[in-house]
Write a protein that holds these residues in place. Structure first.
Motif, PDB file in Angstrom:
ATOM      1  N   GLN A 174      34.964  23.631  32.253  1.00 31.53           N
ATOM      2  CA  GLN A 174      34.213  24.288  33.320  1.00 31.53           C
ATOM      3  C   GLN A 174      33.927  23.370  34.505  1.00 31.53           C
ATOM      4  O   GLN A 174      33.695  23.839  35.617  1.00 31.53           O
ATOM      5  CB  GLN A 174      32.876  24.793  32.762  1.00 31.53           C
ATOM      6  CG  GLN A 174      33.007  25.807  31.652  1.00 31.53           C
ATOM      7  CD  GLN A 174      33.655  27.084  32.126  1.00 31.53           C
ATOM      8  OE1 GLN A 174      33.157  27.738  33.028  1.00 31.53           O
ATOM      9  NE2 GLN A 174      34.769  27.439  31.518  1.00 31.53           N
ATOM     10  N   ALA A 175      33.934  22.064  34.282  1.00 25.60           N
ATOM     11  CA  ALA A 175      33.509  21.135  35.331  1.00 25.60           C
ATOM     12  C   ALA A 175      34.439  21.182  36.547  1.00 25.60           C
ATOM     13  O   ALA A 175      33.984  21.317  37.686  1.00 25.60           O
ATOM     14  CB  ALA A 175      33.438  19.710  34.773  1.00 25.60           C
ATOM     15  N   ALA A 176      35.738  21.059  36.320  1.00 26.90           N
ATOM     16  CA  ALA A 176      36.675  21.011  37.435  1.00 26.90           C
ATOM     17  C   ALA A 176      36.692  22.309  38.254  1.00 26.90           C
ATOM     18  O   ALA A 176      36.648  22.258  39.491  1.00 26.90           O
ATOM     19  CB  ALA A 176      38.074  20.668  36.926  1.00 26.90           C
ATOM     20  N   PRO A 177      36.758  23.485  37.618  1.00 30.92           N
ATOM     21  CA  PRO A 177      36.732  24.713  38.422  1.00 30.92           C
ATOM     22  C   PRO A 177      35.464  24.869  39.244  1.00 30.92           C
ATOM     23  O   PRO A 177      35.513  25.266  40.418  1.00 30.92           O
ATOM     24  CB  PRO A 177      36.873  25.824  37.376  1.00 30.92           C
ATOM     25  CG  PRO A 177      37.531  25.181  36.217  1.00 30.92           C
ATOM     26  CD  PRO A 177      37.024  23.782  36.197  1.00 30.92           C
ATOM     27  N   GLN A 178      34.309  24.575  38.652  1.00 30.10           N
ATOM     28  CA  GLN A 178      33.061  24.699  39.391  1.00 30.10           C
ATOM     29  C   GLN A 178      33.001  23.695  40.540  1.00 30.10           C
ATOM     30  O   GLN A 178      32.584  24.031  41.662  1.00 30.10           O
ATOM     31  CB  GLN A 178      31.867  24.507  38.459  1.00 30.10           C
ATOM     32  CG  GLN A 178      31.596  25.677  37.544  1.00 30.10           C
ATOM     33  CD  GLN A 178      31.125  26.907  38.309  1.00 30.10           C
ATOM     34  OE1 GLN A 178      30.656  26.812  39.451  1.00 30.10           O
ATOM     35  NE2 GLN A 178      31.235  28.069  37.693  1.00 30.10           N
ATOM     36  N   ALA A 179      33.420  22.466  40.270  1.00 32.98           N
ATOM     37  CA  ALA A 179      33.396  21.448  41.324  1.00 32.98           C
ATOM     38  C   ALA A 179      34.316  21.828  42.473  1.00 32.98           C
ATOM     39  O   ALA A 179      33.940  21.733  43.648  1.00 32.98           O
ATOM     40  CB  ALA A 179      33.809  20.091  40.745  1.00 32.98           C
ATOM     41  N   GLY A 180      35.527  22.277  42.139  1.00 31.36           N
ATOM     42  CA  GLY A 180      36.470  22.637  43.181  1.00 31.36           C
ATOM     43  C   GLY A 180      35.999  23.797  44.031  1.00 31.36           C
ATOM     44  O   GLY A 180      36.114  23.773  45.271  1.00 31.36           O
ATOM     45  N   ALA A 181      35.452  24.820  43.383  1.00 30.33           N
ATOM     46  CA  ALA A 181      34.994  25.994  44.127  1.00 30.33           C
ATOM     47  C   ALA A 181      33.816  25.649  45.039  1.00 30.33           C
ATOM     48  O   ALA A 181      33.772  26.059  46.210  1.00 30.33           O
ATOM     49  CB  ALA A 181      34.614  27.106  43.160  1.00 30.33           C
ATOM     50  N   GLN A 182      32.844  24.890  44.518  1.00 29.64           N
ATOM     51  CA  GLN A 182      31.685  24.561  45.329  1.00 29.64           C
ATOM     52  C   GLN A 182      32.056  23.553  46.428  1.00 29.64           C
ATOM     53  O   GLN A 182      31.484  23.580  47.530  1.00 29.64           O
ATOM     54  CB  GLN A 182      30.559  24.042  44.446  1.00 29.64           C
ATOM     55  CG  GLN A 182      30.017  25.136  43.511  1.00 29.64           C
ATOM     56  CD  GLN A 182      28.760  24.736  42.767  1.00 29.64           C
ATOM     57  OE1 GLN A 182      27.873  24.091  43.319  1.00 29.64           O
ATOM     58  NE2 GLN A 182      28.655  25.126  41.506  1.00 29.64           N
ATOM     59  N   ALA A 183      33.028  22.686  46.157  1.00 29.49           N
ATOM     60  CA  ALA A 183      33.493  21.760  47.198  1.00 29.49           C
ATOM     61  C   ALA A 183      34.170  22.527  48.329  1.00 29.49           C
ATOM     62  O   ALA A 183      33.992  22.195  49.507  1.00 29.49           O
ATOM     63  CB  ALA A 183      34.454  20.740  46.592  1.00 29.49           C
ATOM     64  N   ALA A 184      34.957  23.541  47.997  1.00 32.35           N
ATOM     65  CA  ALA A 184      35.606  24.353  49.033  1.00 32.35           C
ATOM     66  C   ALA A 184      34.568  25.056  49.898  1.00 32.35           C
ATOM     67  O   ALA A 184      34.696  25.120  51.125  1.00 32.35           O
ATOM     68  CB  ALA A 184      36.551  25.362  48.388  1.00 32.35           C
ATOM     69  N   MET A 185      33.528  25.590  49.242  1.00 33.81           N
ATOM     70  CA  MET A 185      32.460  26.241  50.002  1.00 33.81           C
ATOM     71  C   MET A 185      31.792  25.242  50.956  1.00 33.81           C
ATOM     72  O   MET A 185      31.569  25.555  52.142  1.00 33.81           O
ATOM     73  CB  MET A 185      31.418  26.829  49.046  1.00 33.81           C
ATOM     74  CG  MET A 185      30.226  27.468  49.737  1.00 33.81           C
ATOM     75  SD  MET A 185      29.054  28.202  48.575  1.00 33.81           S
ATOM     76  CE  MET A 185      28.483  26.736  47.699  1.00 33.81           C
ATOM     77  N   ALA A 186      31.507  24.045  50.462  1.00 32.06           N
ATOM     78  CA  ALA A 186      30.876  23.035  51.316  1.00 32.06           C
ATOM     79  C   ALA A 186      31.791  22.641  52.472  1.00 32.06           C
ATOM     80  O   ALA A 186      31.340  22.455  53.610  1.00 32.06           O
ATOM     81  CB  ALA A 186      30.521  21.807  50.475  1.00 32.06           C
ATOM     82  N   ALA A 187      33.083  22.516  52.190  1.00 28.77           N
ATOM     83  CA  ALA A 187      34.032  22.146  53.248  1.00 28.77           C
ATOM     84  C   ALA A 187      34.103  23.222  54.324  1.00 28.77           C
ATOM     85  O   ALA A 187      34.189  22.916  55.524  1.00 28.77           O
ATOM     86  CB  ALA A 187      35.415  21.910  52.640  1.00 28.77           C
ATOM     87  N   LEU A 188      34.059  24.488  53.923  1.00 28.65           N
ATOM     88  CA  LEU A 188      34.101  25.583  54.899  1.00 28.65           C
ATOM     89  C   LEU A 188      32.836  25.607  55.756  1.00 28.65           C
ATOM     90  O   LEU A 188      32.894  25.888  56.961  1.00 28.65           O
ATOM     91  CB  LEU A 188      34.293  26.916  54.180  1.00 28.65           C
ATOM     92  CG  LEU A 188      35.679  27.125  53.556  1.00 28.65           C
ATOM     93  CD1 LEU A 188      35.675  28.364  52.665  1.00 28.65           C
ATOM     94  CD2 LEU A 188      36.748  27.246  54.632  1.00 28.65           C
TER      95      LEU A 188
END
Length: 410
Positions: A174-188
């Motif tokens: 679960q760590a990688a998917p959650q990190a990637g999704a929330q990182a994309a949101m922050a980048a946007l």
């Protein structure tokens, strides 16, 4: 075949994805939205390429399904960032990029001369996203963070498993998917800020915090009321534990009983259906609306659930689902991966989309857009890259930009 070209939302954005598995989904999401994402891989390729399962059970760095899932819509260029030449090439690429994503341990990018300060020095609008297990500072910033460690330290593991046994991890990381999704949101969000101000910024994303965010009210319940949610097959509701997943003949269904004004009447259709089939006699005459949740006892709840359970056990998931639809009862089957693939609703909305893999000489179906948009639908336009597949292409573009004197794109 891959999806036909559609209007994309981030066609003016270039992303340098230096992240390993922990942050790969960030670049994938940005790529789905139309960004030109260049995956920067070390010599030999991203170690995530060696994680199974593999297509056809053939272990090969270009056949990892786990890698594919997070790396579609990217190009691949191999650079050794631990060498002077490799680091210099990344700096030159960053002059013409908008976002750089990495998942290195704190301090690694700085030692290479590739941290935010260095990259922003030649590209003031640069947005850098650093994804680490516990953040870039603090007493645990140097800790390693495999999935189990992050799930445990975030509080997730405490909630998983049976009431009378030690906790367990979720079987799929679960760590990688959650990190990637929330990182994309922050980048946007940072990208939107750049459009308004022209200023870039550094995003320090701690995966422990990402996973803790997913607990929603669990941490607030402890903070404000001192109540500790417990793991188990039953869910805490007020003073009692309630079953919401029920075993049936060929799997499980999700259904929740209610009490109290207005909500309690939702049970009436279920009880009537049960009694028509010769079940639930012990539930006859219950005044569900008359009960106050806070006055319930676990003994009462256990008695009710003992009466509900045989009805579910006597029927298949489809029988229960169709019967619930006919009676306007809120119930749904617990889908297996096979059931998801055959789901008629997902098929109607074309959720699974074919993507051409020339190296396999066939199409592979991928989960489709995470949202359907009237403009700029996020789809898989490019299959995951082979190791270094676009290195020459990327370097040729860099040389062409230099020869023509193209300024940085921010």
């Amino acid at each position: 075949m891959s999806e036909p070209a559609t209007e994309a939302l981030l066609t003016d954005c270039r992303v340098l994805d230096c992240a390993g598995e922990l942050g790969a989904l960030c670049g994938r999401i940005l790529g789905d939205l139309g960004a030109d994402v260049i995956k920067i891989e070390p010599p030999g390729g991203d170690p995530a390429r060696h994680l199974g399962p593999f297509v056809g059970e053939v272990a090969h760095p270009d056949r990892s399904l786990r890698f594919w899932a997070a790396n579609a819509n990217k190009r691949s260029a191999v650079l050794d960032l631990d060498t002077t030449d490799g680091a210099e090439l990344l700096r030159r690429l960053a002059e013409r990029a908008h976002i750089v994503v990495d998942s290195e341990a704190p301090g690694v990018m700085a030692r290479r001369g590739l941290d935010h300060a260095a990259l922003a020095g030649c590209n003031p609008g640069m947005i850098t996203v650093s994804i680490t297990p516990f953040g870039e500072d603090g007493p645990r910033s140097r800790w390693r963070g495999p999935d189990l460690v992050l799930a445990a330290t975030s509080g997730q593991v405490h909630l998983n498993g049976d009431e009378d046994r030690p906790p367990v991890r979720i079987s799929i990381p679960q760590a990688a998917p959650q990190a990637g999704a929330q990182a994309a949101m922050a980048a946007l969000i940072a990208r939107h800020h750049w459009r308004r101000t022209g200023r870039g910024q550094h995003i320090d994303l701690a995966v422990q915090e990402c996973l803790t965010n997913t607990l929603l009210t669990i941490t607030q319940a402890w903070d404000l009321t001192g109540r500790l949610y417990r793991r188990g097959a039953r869910t805490g509701w007020g003073p009692i534990l309630q079953r919401t997943i029920w075993s049936c003949r060929d799997g499980f269904v999700a259904w929740k009983w209610f009490v109290g004004k207005q909500r309690g009447r939702r049970n009436d259709a279920m009880v009537a259906w049960m009694r028509d089939r010769g079940f639930g006699e012990a539930l006859a005459g219950e005044d569900w609306e008359g009960y106050d949740l806070m006055q319930l006892t676990q003994e009462m709840v256990d008695r009710w659930e003992e009466a509900f359970a045989p009805f579910f056990a006597a029927h298949t998931m489809d029988e229960l689902y169709q019967g619930a639809i006919d009676r306007r009862i809120m119930l749904c089957p617990v889908s297996t991966p096979a059931a998801i693939r055959a789901n008629e609703q997902l098929a109607f909305r074309r959720f699974f989309r074919p993507v051409r893999h020339p190296e396999l000489q066939r199409d592979v179906e991928y989960p489709g857009p995470f949202a359907q948009m009237s403009a700029g639908e996020p789809v898989v336009r490019r299959r995951p890259p082979l190791i270094g597949e676009h290195t020459d292409e990327v370097l040729a573009e860099l040389a062409a930009d230099g020869a023509s004197g193209v300024a940085h794109r921010s």
